[in-house]
Motif scaffolding. Structure first.
Motif: not given
Length: 316
Positions: A13-24, A95-99
């Motif tokens: 979902k959008l919060p997961d994607l935003d969190y991953s984007k920040s990590a990138v 981050c443990g969000l995606l397989s």
């Protein structure tokens, strides 16, 4: 009773994607890379969220690549977008969000094929001299712009490298001026030789601007005074375009002067390996593209390599 560990997701979902984007973005040391990746990831997130709830997997990213091709983007642009998406999947998995299996599949998505070689502009030695002569005056702005063009043509620097140079970066090595331990693209370090004529042009700017230390190239106010601590890489664009227009060369980019430096070095007999060191390329293939060379079949390089049989004497 111990809590059960969260299982990685397949749909982000959008919060997961935003969190991953920040990590990138936080993992990228270069400001230019962060800017490019942020735009690319934002574009993907908008596309991904506009579709029905899709699993973030190899099939979906392949569909995204097809969508980019339908927009008629250049292969280099598509491959940059895909590189950003692969990095996004990697960080989401980390981050443990995606397989991890889904992330591994995404990293196997093939990029767009490049047809041919990107066309660049190269100046001849005479054109380069005309470009340098545009700012041959004694005004402060002429001295600065002349030094900028000399560093681009004589040292083959990137714009971002040029605007970051400090007076303290100049050093003598083996009785030759160099830019010591220059940090370039990808945080790679190299030493850049500075030709004597380039150092003379730079010294003229330093003396006129009364610089003691810090950033080499700085802004000049309308009253003709130096102020501030440097300027952005965009200023380099305007300096190069103004000079090119002033001598009738046409539209060229600062990176064309980097290519020109490489080709002039090669034409002067410079070894390919040494040109690679000068430009700071990790791959020798990248250096070859900068030279824009074509294979010569007449008088080919392997015609005279010392293995040819001795010519026979004509019979009497």
């Amino acid at each position: 009773m111990a809590k059960r560990a969260k299982r990685p997701k397949s749909v982000l979902k959008l919060p997961d994607l935003d969190y991953s984007k920040s990590a990138v973005l936080n993992s990228l040391p270069s400001l230019n890379s962060r800017r490019s990746y942020e735009y690319a990831i934002r574009d993907f997130i908008e596309w991904y969220c506009s579709e029905p709830r899709l699993a973030f997997n190899k099939t979906v990213v392949t569909r995204y690549r097809i969508a980019l091709e339908q927009r008629r983007y250049a292969p280099s642009t598509i491959n940059l977008r895909l590189a950003a998406v692969r990095r996004l999947a990697y960080e989401a998995s980390d981050c443990g969000l995606l397989s991890p299996d889904l992330a591994a599949g995404i990293r196997r998505v093939k990029g767009a094929k490049r047809l041919g070689v990107r066309v660049g502009n190269w100046l001849t030695a005479e054109q380069s001299k005309k470009l340098l002569a545009v700012h041959s005056g004694t005004q402060l702005r002429d001295l600065r712009n002349h030094a900028v063009l000399a560093m681009l043509l004589g040292c083959g620097l990137r714009r971002a490298e040029l605007v970051a140079i400090k007076l303290e970066d100049f050093a003598l090595r083996e009785e030759h001026w160099v830019l010591a331990d220059l940090i370039g693209k990808g945080r790679h370090m190299r030493t850049v030789p500075v030709p004597g004529w380039v150092k003379s042009v730079v010294d003229a700017w330093i003396i006129a601007a009364q610089l003691q230390n810090g950033i080499l190239f700085r802004a000049i106010s309308k009253t003709g005074k130096v102020h501030g601590q440097g300027f952005t890489a965009k200023v380099i664009w305007s300096i190069v375009r103004e000079a090119a227009s002033g001598c009738g060369i046409g539209v060229i980019a600062p990176h064309d002067l980097r290519r020109t430096c490489a080709r002039l070095c090669h034409q002067a007999g410079g070894e390919l390996e040494q040109i690679q060191f000068l430009l700071g390329h990790v791959s020798i293939q990248t250096t070859e593209r900068y030279l824009g060379c074509k294979q010569r079949l007449q008088d080919a390089v392997n015609d005279q390599i010392g293995l040819e049989p001795e010519p026979r004497s004509p019979p009497y």
